[in-house]
Design a protein around this motif. Structure first.
Motif, PDB file in Angstrom:
ATOM      1  N   SER A  36       0.840  -1.207   0.000  1.00  0.00           N
ATOM      2  CA  SER A  36       0.000   0.000   0.000  1.00  0.00           C
ATOM      3  C   SER A  36       0.872   1.252   0.000  1.00  0.00           C
ATOM      4  CB  SER A  36      -0.928   0.001   1.217  1.00  0.00           C
ATOM      5  OG  SER A  36      -1.847  -1.069   1.165  1.00  0.00           O
ATOM      6  N   ALA A  37       1.909   1.247   0.830  1.00  0.00           N
ATOM      7  CA  ALA A  37       2.813   2.398   0.885  1.00  0.00           C
ATOM      8  C   ALA A  37       3.596   2.538  -0.419  1.00  0.00           C
ATOM      9  CB  ALA A  37       3.770   2.244   2.064  1.00  0.00           C
ATOM     10  N   LYS A  38       3.959   1.396  -0.998  1.00  0.00           N
ATOM     11  CA  LYS A  38       4.751   1.394  -2.236  1.00  0.00           C
ATOM     12  C   LYS A  38       3.985   2.036  -3.391  1.00  0.00           C
ATOM     13  CE  LYS A  38       7.083  -1.982  -5.295  1.00  0.00           C
ATOM     14  NZ  LYS A  38       8.482  -1.526  -5.144  1.00  0.00           N
ATOM     15  N   TYR A  39       2.664   1.760  -3.453  1.00  0.00           N
ATOM     16  CA  TYR A  39       1.884   2.208  -4.606  1.00  0.00           C
ATOM     17  C   TYR A  39       0.888   3.318  -4.275  1.00  0.00           C
ATOM     18  CZ  TYR A  39       3.838  -1.836  -6.992  1.00  0.00           C
ATOM     19  OH  TYR A  39       4.709  -2.735  -7.554  1.00  0.00           O
ATOM     20  N   ASP A  40       0.887   3.772  -3.035  1.00  0.00           N
ATOM     21  CA  ASP A  40       0.036   4.892  -2.619  1.00  0.00           C
ATOM     22  C   ASP A  40      -1.460   4.621  -2.824  1.00  0.00           C
ATOM     23  OD1 ASP A  40      -0.500   7.333  -1.492  1.00  0.00           O
ATOM     24  OD2 ASP A  40      -0.201   8.475  -3.346  1.00  0.00           O
ATOM     25  N   VAL A  41      -1.856   3.374  -2.565  1.00  0.00           N
ATOM     26  CA  VAL A  41      -3.273   2.997  -2.496  1.00  0.00           C
ATOM     27  C   VAL A  41      -3.425   2.053  -1.306  1.00  0.00           C
ATOM     28  CG1 VAL A  41      -3.753   3.210  -4.975  1.00  0.00           C
ATOM     29  CG2 VAL A  41      -2.944   1.042  -4.069  1.00  0.00           C
ATOM     30  N   ASN A  42      -4.654   1.806  -0.888  1.00  0.00           N
ATOM     31  CA  ASN A  42      -4.907   0.893   0.225  1.00  0.00           C
ATOM     32  C   ASN A  42      -5.236  -0.488  -0.345  1.00  0.00           C
ATOM     33  OD1 ASN A  42      -4.707   3.063   2.162  1.00  0.00           O
ATOM     34  ND2 ASN A  42      -6.750   3.701   1.473  1.00  0.00           N
ATOM     35  N   ILE A  43      -4.220  -1.363  -0.374  1.00  0.00           N
ATOM     36  CA  ILE A  43      -4.381  -2.684  -0.984  1.00  0.00           C
ATOM     37  C   ILE A  43      -4.739  -3.697   0.103  1.00  0.00           C
ATOM     38  CG2 ILE A  43      -3.290  -4.491  -2.354  1.00  0.00           C
ATOM     39  CD1 ILE A  43      -1.334  -2.383  -3.408  1.00  0.00           C
ATOM     40  N   TYR A  44      -5.872  -4.360  -0.094  1.00  0.00           N
ATOM     41  CA  TYR A  44      -6.327  -5.395   0.829  1.00  0.00           C
ATOM     42  C   TYR A  44      -6.293  -6.751   0.124  1.00  0.00           C
ATOM     43  CZ  TYR A  44      -7.773  -1.759   4.052  1.00  0.00           C
ATOM     44  OH  TYR A  44      -7.769  -0.693   4.921  1.00  0.00           O
ATOM     45  N   LEU A  45      -6.108  -7.785   0.930  1.00  0.00           N
ATOM     46  CA  LEU A  45      -5.988  -9.146   0.399  1.00  0.00           C
ATOM     47  C   LEU A  45      -7.122 -10.004   0.940  1.00  0.00           C
ATOM     48  CD1 LEU A  45      -4.031 -10.950  -1.285  1.00  0.00           C
ATOM     49  CD2 LEU A  45      -2.981 -11.616   0.888  1.00  0.00           C
ATOM     50  N   LYS A  46      -7.830 -10.693   0.050  1.00  0.00           N
ATOM     51  CA  LYS A  46      -8.881 -11.645   0.431  1.00  0.00           C
ATOM     52  C   LYS A  46      -8.277 -13.034   0.320  1.00  0.00           C
ATOM     53  CE  LYS A  46     -13.351 -12.879   1.053  1.00  0.00           C
ATOM     54  NZ  LYS A  46     -13.851 -13.012   2.442  1.00  0.00           N
ATOM     55  N   ARG A  47      -8.159 -13.758   1.455  1.00  0.00           N
ATOM     56  CA  ARG A  47      -7.345 -14.965   1.528  1.00  0.00           C
ATOM     57  C   ARG A  47      -8.161 -16.238   1.279  1.00  0.00           C
ATOM     58  NH1 ARG A  47      -2.286 -14.528   3.932  1.00  0.00           N
ATOM     59  NH2 ARG A  47      -2.037 -16.577   2.956  1.00  0.00           N
ATOM     60  N   ASP A  48      -8.639 -16.431   0.057  1.00  0.00           N
ATOM     61  CA  ASP A  48      -9.311 -17.693  -0.252  1.00  0.00           C
ATOM     62  C   ASP A  48      -8.334 -18.856  -0.363  1.00  0.00           C
ATOM     63  OD1 ASP A  48     -11.830 -16.658  -0.137  1.00  0.00           O
ATOM     64  OD2 ASP A  48     -12.382 -17.164  -2.195  1.00  0.00           O
ATOM     65  N   ASP A  49      -7.033 -18.559  -0.372  1.00  0.00           N
ATOM     66  CA  ASP A  49      -6.051 -19.650  -0.306  1.00  0.00           C
ATOM     67  C   ASP A  49      -6.074 -20.320   1.067  1.00  0.00           C
ATOM     68  OD1 ASP A  49      -5.004 -17.146   0.630  1.00  0.00           O
ATOM     69  OD2 ASP A  49      -3.012 -18.033   0.721  1.00  0.00           O
ATOM     70  N   LEU A  50      -6.708 -19.685   2.044  1.00  0.00           N
ATOM     71  CA  LEU A  50      -6.821 -20.235   3.392  1.00  0.00           C
ATOM     72  C   LEU A  50      -8.220 -20.781   3.677  1.00  0.00           C
ATOM     73  CD1 LEU A  50      -4.933 -17.448   5.414  1.00  0.00           C
ATOM     74  CD2 LEU A  50      -4.000 -19.536   4.396  1.00  0.00           C
ATOM     75  N   SER A  51      -8.956 -21.096   2.632  1.00  0.00           N
ATOM     76  CA  SER A  51     -10.366 -21.464   2.805  1.00  0.00           C
ATOM     77  C   SER A  51     -10.566 -22.868   3.368  1.00  0.00           C
ATOM     78  CB  SER A  51     -11.117 -21.332   1.469  1.00  0.00           C
ATOM     79  OG  SER A  51     -10.552 -22.170   0.490  1.00  0.00           O
ATOM     80  N   GLY A  52      -9.510 -23.700   3.389  1.00  0.00           N
ATOM     81  CA  GLY A  52      -9.654 -25.047   3.969  1.00  0.00           C
ATOM     82  C   GLY A  52     -10.551 -25.931   3.116  1.00  0.00           C
ATOM     83  N   PHE A  53     -11.064 -27.073   3.625  1.00  0.00           N
ATOM     84  CA  PHE A  53     -10.825 -27.543   4.971  1.00  0.00           C
ATOM     85  C   PHE A  53      -9.495 -28.287   5.095  1.00  0.00           C
ATOM     86  CE2 PHE A  53     -12.757 -30.948   2.658  1.00  0.00           C
ATOM     87  CZ  PHE A  53     -12.183 -32.116   3.121  1.00  0.00           C
ATOM     88  N   SER A  54      -8.884 -28.650   3.971  1.00  0.00           N
ATOM     89  CA  SER A  54      -7.542 -29.215   4.003  1.00  0.00           C
ATOM     90  C   SER A  54      -6.531 -28.071   3.937  1.00  0.00           C
ATOM     91  CB  SER A  54      -7.327 -30.160   2.815  1.00  0.00           C
ATOM     92  OG  SER A  54      -6.984 -29.417   1.670  1.00  0.00           O
ATOM     93  N   TRP A 333      -8.055 -10.512  -4.729  1.00  0.00           N
ATOM     94  CA  TRP A 333      -8.679 -11.753  -4.268  1.00  0.00           C
ATOM     95  C   TRP A 333      -7.732 -12.912  -4.550  1.00  0.00           C
ATOM     96  CZ3 TRP A 333     -14.337 -11.241  -3.383  1.00  0.00           C
ATOM     97  CH2 TRP A 333     -14.857 -12.349  -2.687  1.00  0.00           C
ATOM     98  N   HIS A 334      -7.107 -13.415  -3.494  1.00  0.00           N
ATOM     99  CA  HIS A 334      -6.155 -14.525  -3.632  1.00  0.00           C
ATOM    100  C   HIS A 334      -6.949 -15.818  -3.779  1.00  0.00           C
ATOM    101  CE1 HIS A 334      -2.878 -17.239  -3.167  1.00  0.00           C
ATOM    102  NE2 HIS A 334      -2.072 -16.426  -2.520  1.00  0.00           N
ATOM    103  N   THR A 335      -6.940 -16.377  -4.982  1.00  0.00           N
ATOM    104  CA  THR A 335      -7.767 -17.552  -5.282  1.00  0.00           C
ATOM    105  C   THR A 335      -7.051 -18.873  -5.054  1.00  0.00           C
ATOM    106  OG1 THR A 335      -7.170 -17.221  -7.608  1.00  0.00           O
ATOM    107  CG2 THR A 335      -9.308 -16.364  -6.897  1.00  0.00           C
ATOM    108  N   GLY A 336      -5.852 -18.828  -4.465  1.00  0.00           N
ATOM    109  CA  GLY A 336      -5.127 -20.062  -4.170  1.00  0.00           C
ATOM    110  C   GLY A 336      -4.225 -20.479  -5.317  1.00  0.00           C
ATOM    111  N   GLY A 337      -3.746 -21.727  -5.249  1.00  0.00           N
ATOM    112  CA  GLY A 337      -2.920 -22.259  -6.334  1.00  0.00           C
ATOM    113  C   GLY A 337      -1.434 -22.224  -6.079  1.00  0.00           C
ATOM    114  N   THR A 338      -1.014 -21.876  -4.849  1.00  0.00           N
ATOM    115  CA  THR A 338       0.425 -21.781  -4.594  1.00  0.00           C
ATOM    116  C   THR A 338       1.137 -23.129  -4.672  1.00  0.00           C
ATOM    117  OG1 THR A 338      -0.091 -21.799  -2.223  1.00  0.00           O
ATOM    118  CG2 THR A 338       0.352 -19.682  -3.230  1.00  0.00           C
ATOM    119  N   ASN A 339       0.368 -24.223  -4.735  1.00  0.00           N
ATOM    120  CA  ASN A 339       0.982 -25.547  -4.952  1.00  0.00           C
ATOM    121  C   ASN A 339       1.815 -25.566  -6.219  1.00  0.00           C
ATOM    122  OD1 ASN A 339      -0.838 -25.946  -2.926  1.00  0.00           O
ATOM    123  ND2 ASN A 339      -1.959 -27.593  -3.909  1.00  0.00           N
ATOM    124  N   ALA A 340       1.475 -24.708  -7.179  1.00  0.00           N
ATOM    125  CA  ALA A 340       2.207 -24.678  -8.451  1.00  0.00           C
ATOM    126  C   ALA A 340       3.666 -24.296  -8.270  1.00  0.00           C
ATOM    127  CB  ALA A 340       1.533 -23.714  -9.428  1.00  0.00           C
TER     128      ALA A 340
END
Length: 354
Positions: A36-54, A333-340
């Protein structure tokens, strides 16, 4: 400003839909202070990569909750779906099947042409889950869409062979991108609006990765029906022509119709950016890998080169080109996929190059 009455209509109607319990929701939203500081906007993250249940969550869990609601009511035992060999959706479908003691059957297209003799990442996890896997190799002059269509045709024949009645099996389209699966992201949009209100935020833009279109269709359906003022940007991860806009609009309309809401969306309601695909699906790009490293080095957040990296590359380009209002609230919106990140080097490309 969104229409509060329409938001309440959506909440009431979607609460009446059949739904299995698969994810841990709401998924968190929090501010990325350094970016947010780097780009002078308020960047928020939606963590669907943490949606579980595994351990291995992601956006497909939301779709599968609604799809499995119908599967469980139908009493199907053999659950078929499709994707590439490293498909996040296929993995999450197999995980959902094991949650409910069902049989996952995966038809996977070998997009990168490396086979599965040395399984890594998602295909390794598919095998640990004991999923039945059919690998679809490309035929001469066949692209990924033609191969996927052939996979669906072959799987339907197999489903009929092993099942006594049609009720015994269920075919989930790639990415869970059906009207019922799309309800997962109509519901997700409502979840996000509650978090926006509770945290006194005012999102102007949402960025996310779009592939099969179900996530974008659900978010767009809720956004347009509620007449919300923010823009939902789908950053494409594979090559599509202009017909994709219409396909997403039709999927949005069909999802709302399942809720007995007659509200027709058109291609003009859908925002898609095709400029960050690179050479193609599962092919790394310099822009995506740069975005992966920017998120990791500035926030300790892992993205992937196939989906979220390309979406983040799009968002970062908009920020660097000053296409977004300074000081505004922005949601990635973080949609997951970091297994890649643990997949074949063909998918990673020059990620570690300095």
């Amino acid at each position: 400003m969104y229409n509060l009455k329409k938001l309440q209509i959506l909440k009431r109607k979607i609460s009446n839909q059949k739904r299995a319990e698969l994810g841990f929701f709401p998924s968190p939203i929090y501010k990325l202070d350094n970016l947010s500081a780097k780009y002078d906007v308020n960047i928020y993250l939606k963590r669907d990569d943490l949606s579980g249940f595994s351990t291995f969550g992601g956006n497909k869990i939301r779709k599968l909750e609604f799809l499995f609601g119908e599967i469980l009511e139908q009493g199907a035992k053999n659950i078929f779906t499709y994707g590439a060999t490293q498909s996040n959706h296929a993995l999450q479908t197999a995980i959902a099947c094991r949650r409910y003691n069902l049989n996952p059957i995966l038809y996977l297209v070998d997009v990168i042409g490396e086979g599965i003799s040395d399984p890594k990442a998602n295909i390794l996890l598919d095998q640990i889950l004991g999923a039945e896997i059919e690998i679809i190799d490309f035929k001469e002059d066949e692209d990924e869409f033609a191969a996927m269509y052939r996979a669906k045709e072959e799987s339907k024949k197999y489903a009929q062979e092993i099942s006594e009645t049609e009720a015994d099996y269920y075919l989930i389209p790639p990415g869970g991108a059906s009207p019922r699966g799309t309800l997962g992201f109509v519901n997700a949009y409502l979840e996000m609006k509650v978090q926006e209100f509770e945290n006194d935020l005012n999102f102007k833009n949402i960025f996310h990765a779009t592939g099969t279109g179900g996530t974008l269709a659900g978010l767009t359906a809720a956004n347009r029906f509620m007449n919300d003022g923010l823009k939902v940007h789908g950053i494409n991860v594979s090559h599509k022509d202009d017909s994709y806009l219409e396909e997403v609009a039709e999927l949005s309309t069909a999802a709302l119709k399942l809720l007995n809401i007659e509200f027709e969306l058109t291609s003009s309601d859908v925002i898609i950016d095709n400029n960050f695909v690179g050479e193609g699906y599962e092919i790394p790009s310099a822009e995506a890998n740069r975005a992966v490293k920017i998120f990791a080095e500035n926030e300790g957040i892992f993205l992937d080169p196939v989906y979220t990296g390309k979406a983040a590359a799009g968002m970062i380009n908009y920020l660097e080109q000053e296409k977004l209002e300074k000081g505004s609230d922005l949601l990635f919106w973080h949609t997951g996929g970091t297994n890649a990140l643990f997949a074949e080097k063909t998918i990673l490309g020059d990620l570690l190059k300095r």
